[in-house]
Design a protein around this motif. Structure first.
Motif, short mmCIF file in Angstrom:
data_model
loop_
_atom_site.label_atom_id
_atom_site.label_comp_id
_atom_site.label_asym_id
_atom_site.label_seq_id
_atom_site.Cartn_x
_atom_site.Cartn_y
_atom_site.Cartn_z
N CYS A 650 0.86 -1.18 0.00
CA CYS A 650 0.00 0.00 0.00
C CYS A 650 0.90 1.23 0.00
O CYS A 650 1.69 1.44 0.92
N LEU A 651 0.78 2.04 -1.04
CA LEU A 651 1.71 3.15 -1.25
C LEU A 651 1.35 4.37 -0.42
O LEU A 651 0.17 4.70 -0.23
N ASP A 652 2.37 5.05 0.05
CA ASP A 652 2.22 6.34 0.71
C ASP A 652 1.62 7.32 -0.31
O ASP A 652 2.07 7.37 -1.45
N PRO A 653 0.62 8.11 0.07
CA PRO A 653 0.05 9.09 -0.88
C PRO A 653 1.09 10.04 -1.46
O PRO A 653 0.91 10.55 -2.57
N ASP A 654 2.19 10.27 -0.74
CA ASP A 654 3.23 11.18 -1.22
C ASP A 654 4.31 10.49 -2.05
O ASP A 654 5.30 11.12 -2.42
N ALA A 655 4.14 9.20 -2.33
CA ALA A 655 5.14 8.48 -3.13
C ALA A 655 5.13 9.00 -4.57
O ALA A 655 4.06 9.19 -5.17
N PHE A 656 6.31 9.23 -5.14
CA PHE A 656 6.43 9.66 -6.53
C PHE A 656 6.37 8.42 -7.41
O PHE A 656 7.24 7.55 -7.35
N MET A 657 5.35 8.36 -8.25
CA MET A 657 5.02 7.11 -8.94
C MET A 657 6.04 6.70 -10.00
O MET A 657 6.23 5.50 -10.24
N LEU A 658 6.69 7.65 -10.63
CA LEU A 658 7.67 7.28 -11.65
C LEU A 658 8.84 6.52 -11.02
O LEU A 658 9.35 5.56 -11.59
N ASP A 659 9.23 6.93 -9.82
CA ASP A 659 10.30 6.23 -9.11
C ASP A 659 9.87 4.83 -8.70
O ASP A 659 10.64 3.87 -8.82
N VAL A 660 8.64 4.71 -8.22
CA VAL A 660 8.14 3.39 -7.82
C VAL A 660 8.00 2.49 -9.03
O VAL A 660 8.36 1.31 -8.99
N TYR A 661 7.51 3.05 -10.13
CA TYR A 661 7.34 2.27 -11.37
C TYR A 661 8.69 1.75 -11.88
O TYR A 661 8.81 0.59 -12.28
N ARG A 662 9.70 2.59 -11.86
CA ARG A 662 11.02 2.16 -12.33
C ARG A 662 11.62 1.09 -11.42
O ARG A 662 12.39 0.24 -11.87
N ALA A 663 11.28 1.15 -10.14
CA ALA A 663 11.79 0.13 -9.22
C ALA A 663 11.09 -1.20 -9.39
O ALA A 663 11.67 -2.25 -9.12
N ASN A 664 9.85 -1.19 -9.88
CA ASN A 664 9.09 -2.43 -10.04
C ASN A 664 8.21 -2.33 -11.29
O ASN A 664 6.99 -2.23 -11.21
N PRO A 665 8.80 -2.38 -12.47
CA PRO A 665 8.04 -2.19 -13.72
C PRO A 665 7.05 -3.29 -14.01
O PRO A 665 6.14 -3.10 -14.82
N GLN A 666 7.18 -4.45 -13.37
CA GLN A 666 6.26 -5.55 -13.62
C GLN A 666 5.07 -5.58 -12.67
O GLN A 666 4.27 -6.51 -12.69
N ALA A 667 4.95 -4.56 -11.84
CA ALA A 667 3.86 -4.53 -10.86
C ALA A 667 2.53 -4.21 -11.52
O ALA A 667 2.45 -3.64 -12.61
N GLU A 668 1.47 -4.58 -10.82
CA GLU A 668 0.12 -4.18 -11.19
C GLU A 668 -0.31 -3.10 -10.21
O GLU A 668 0.05 -3.14 -9.02
N TRP A 669 -1.10 -2.13 -10.66
CA TRP A 669 -1.47 -0.98 -9.84
C TRP A 669 -2.98 -1.01 -9.62
O TRP A 669 -3.76 -0.93 -10.58
N VAL A 670 -3.39 -1.09 -8.36
CA VAL A 670 -4.80 -1.29 -8.03
C VAL A 670 -5.21 -0.30 -6.94
O VAL A 670 -4.50 -0.12 -5.95
N ILE A 671 -6.37 0.34 -7.15
CA ILE A 671 -6.95 1.22 -6.14
C ILE A 671 -8.01 0.45 -5.37
O ILE A 671 -8.95 -0.09 -5.97
#
Length: 676
Positions: A650-671
């Motif tokens: 569960c991501l921190d609301p202040d997390a910068f998504m491009l950085d998270v995406y580059r760290a885990n490009p194979q992830a799925e993103w769910v709200i």
């Protein structure tokens, strides 16, 4: 009743201190001020006995050999009075039959057995069994230099002990890991700083946000601030951060504990571009790996400080299988979850906290002033009979009686709320090392080691205690008062009497409780370097699975050829099947976010360097403000990172998504709603 306790080589708080005129070395810990007279629990039945205990701890009973110097003040006769009065109150409640006595035995063990247990507890049973387990190999591949040294040290001790006993032939560590050097070492990962997402990005330096109330985790004093504010970093492991081992005299054994709130430093944990991760934000599978790594890191941390990591071997006691008091937390939760699915804190514990929060926070002397022993006993019996039938009348419960029931619940747990295996080690650390930051780092790792049920219940309890302290102006209970009352309830166990070594740790345990209350927001945040290692463990496991898949395909192909069976078209060698959502052609920097509870269930979002998790949530909220149901609009939604090199995050609301995406490009993103 007096019971002799065998020495297991560690200090374990167990129960009430017997009368003894002897003074022990190491008791010269002091407190700057006495408890004000207005705070003394004059309503106690045994106040005079409490004062006799304190006199035994004062200079009057100090033999000449242990006389204190001008620079070493002893625990004075009133500074710990609340602690010992609480101990006496606990003893009386057991003597009058309101609490059942249950013995906890501490089983002695030789060094080899302790090391074997340690290897199992950190998920490296493969080193004992000799089996080739992928999880163990993946764990070893993530270790830092100090962590690998800690594992190797314990494994070497284990193998040497077995060789001495001539039990069986033990493989050399070099045979297991294929090293040929005469001084075998485990392969370690680089110890350069890692980003707070939990993975190293090539050439990227940590990026910090400017300090504000929303961009950092601020744990300090509420009434003014000390002159120095210290920043905590989670980017590098604590053990790797210790570059110089201070001399022994820099940490005097007879140090001073100051009672004032301002004596505790103010710490700030700044949010990196990946935000902060709380314990409940990770999946149970990943938290299990966090526990493995935390114990390895704690051991490496102690090794780096030159402090022995002592461990108590508690012989488990079987609690009741039904009821409320004296029932293991896991059993209570299993029963409660039949009524309230997903509940994490026992219902009876929640109700006691709610009762006190609604009516007792402003009660003078709450927690310190005891309720009526006879009323508490009757309420205890009535709760056991009526609580689950929803017929218990909570309006009849007075605040001090509710506090007594709350403390009784904690004391009656078959296994202590704060597990005791490494409590002696932490007491030793506090007594030897005066730097609060190092104490806090060790305590942080101990919290990560706690079982989930204990950790969730402890968190609820500490949040309540924080509210008690916040109402000090009306209830006259400051942080130190609360800590002294709570410490014996947390760290004194059933059916035994404390020995002299345990008595001298009374002030230390109160200090531990003070740290737990003051810095609880920090302690329930998962250090990012541990998340980094979990990601690497998952990546190593995925790579092992891919190699196994390739091997299995080769075997099947060979068998088909040998039996002349009809072959199906083969995929190119090394091809791996990915989930459908990974097979679509999505441009770099674009993610597809799923929101199954919304009317618009998915959306492709182009990320830039400033896109945060809360921006994506706001966009979905705007797009679905009319179409979603009222229930969905009323829920707090969070963006989750699922799959790839993490189970669920569960991501921190202040997390910068491009950085998270580059760290885990194979992830799925769910709200979806955040787990409570």
């Amino acid at each position: 009743m007096t019971m002799e306790m065998k020495d297991s080589g560690s200090v374990v708080l167990t129960a009430y201190h017997p009368h003894s005129p002897a003074r022990i070395p190491g008791m010269e810990q002091s407190f700057v001020q006495d408890v004000p007279p207005s705070h003394s629990p004059t309503s106690r039945k045994s106040l005079s006995r409490c004062r006799r205990i304190n006199r035994m701890l004062s200079n009057d009973s100090v033999p000449p050999a242990f006389s204190r110097s001008n620079s070493q003040a002893s625990v004075d006769s009133t500074s710990m009075e609340d602690f010992w009065c609480e101990v006496e109150s606990i003893k009386e409640s057991r003597e009058d039959g309101s609490e059942e006595a249950m013995l906890l035995e501490f089983k002695p063990a030789d060094e080899g057995e302790l090391e074997a247990e340690w290897l199992q507890d950190v998920g490296l049973s493969t080193l004992i069994s000799g089996a080739e387990e992928e999880d163990g190999q993946a764990l070893l591949s993530t270790l830092t230099r100090t962590q690998a040294a800690a594992v190797q040290k314990r494994y070497n001790t284990y193998t040497q002990t077995l060789r001495k006993k001539n039990k069986h032939t033990v493989r050399d560590v070099r045979d297991i890991f294929g090293t040929s050097d005469s001084s075998p070492t485990f392969e370690t990962v680089p110890v350069s700083p890692v980003s707070s997402n939990g993975i190293q990005l090539p050439g990227q330096k940590p990026v910090w946000k400017s300090v504000s109330s929303k961009s950092c985790l601020d744990c300090g004093t509420d009434k003014g601030s000390p002159s120095i504010t210290e920043e905590l970093s989670y980017d590098v492991s604590f053990s790797e951060s210790i570059t110089v081992l201070p001399k022994t005299q820099e940490w005097p054994k007879n140090q001073r504990f100051k009672k004032e709130d301002l004596a505790l430093p103010k710490f700030i944990v700044r949010k990196s571009r990946f935000g902060l991760t709380e314990v409940g934000d990770l999946s149970p599978e990943d938290m299990k790996k966090i526990r493995y790594l935390s114990l390895i890191e704690l051991t490496a941390f102690y090794d780096a400080l030159g402090v022995e990591l002592k461990r108590s071997r508690l012989e488990r006691v079987r609690g009741r299988e039904n009821g409320l008091f004296g029932v293991p937390l896991t059993v209570l939760l299993e029963n409660d979850q039949k009524k309230v699915p997903g509940i994490k804190v026992p219902l009876i514990f929640q109700k006691l906290l709610l009762k006190l929060e609604e009516t007792g926070l402003e009660t003078e002397g709450i927690l310190r002033v005891p309720g009526s022993a006879s009323r508490v006993k009757n309420l205890h019996q009535e709760l056991e009979a009526k609580f689950y039938e929803d017929t218990f009348d909570w309006d009849q419960v007075r605040n001090n009686d509710a506090a007594g029931l709350l403390k009784m619940f904690i004391r009656e747990l078959p296994s202590p709320l704060f597990t005791v295996e490494y409590l002696p080690a932490f007491i030793t650390l506090v007594e030897k090392i005066s730097k609060i930051k190092l104490q806090l780092q060790a305590l942080h790792l101990l919290i990560m080691l706690m079982p989930e049920a204990n950790r969730d219940t402890a968190k609820a309890f500490l949040q309540f205690l924080k509210k008690v302290v916040a109402n000090e102006g009306k209830n006259k209970m400051n942080l130190w008062n609360v800590s002294m009352i709570v410490a014996p309830n947390l760290f004194i166990y059933k059916g035994k009497r404390a020995n002299q070594q345990e008595m001298q740790a009374a002030a230390t345990t109160a200090h531990i409780v003070r740290l737990l209350i003051r810095y609880q927001d920090i302690l329930w945040t998962v250090p990012s370097f541990l998340i980094s290692q979990v990601r690497k463990m998952n990546e190593a496991a995925m790579n092992n699975s891919k190699r196994q898949l390739m091997f299995d395909k080769g075997v099947r192909k060979l068998l088909r050829r040998k039996t002349m069976e009809r072959e199906r078209p083969e995929r190119p060698e090394g091809a791996v099947t990915f989930p459908p959502y990974l097979q679509s052609d999505i441009p770099e920097g674009v993610i597809r976010v799923y929101a199954p509870l919304h009317s618009k269930v998915s959306m492709a979002i182009q990320l830039n360097s400033q896109t945060k998790a809360k921006d994506i949530l706001a966009r979905f909220h705007c797009e679905n403000s009319r179409g979603s149901s009222q229930n969905v609009r009323g829920q707090i939604q969070s963006l989750h990172e699922i799959g790839g090199n993490i189970g669920q995050h569960c991501l921190d609301p202040d997390a910068f998504m491009l950085d998270v995406y580059r760290a885990n490009p194979q992830a799925e993103w769910v709200i979806k709603p955040k787990a409570s």
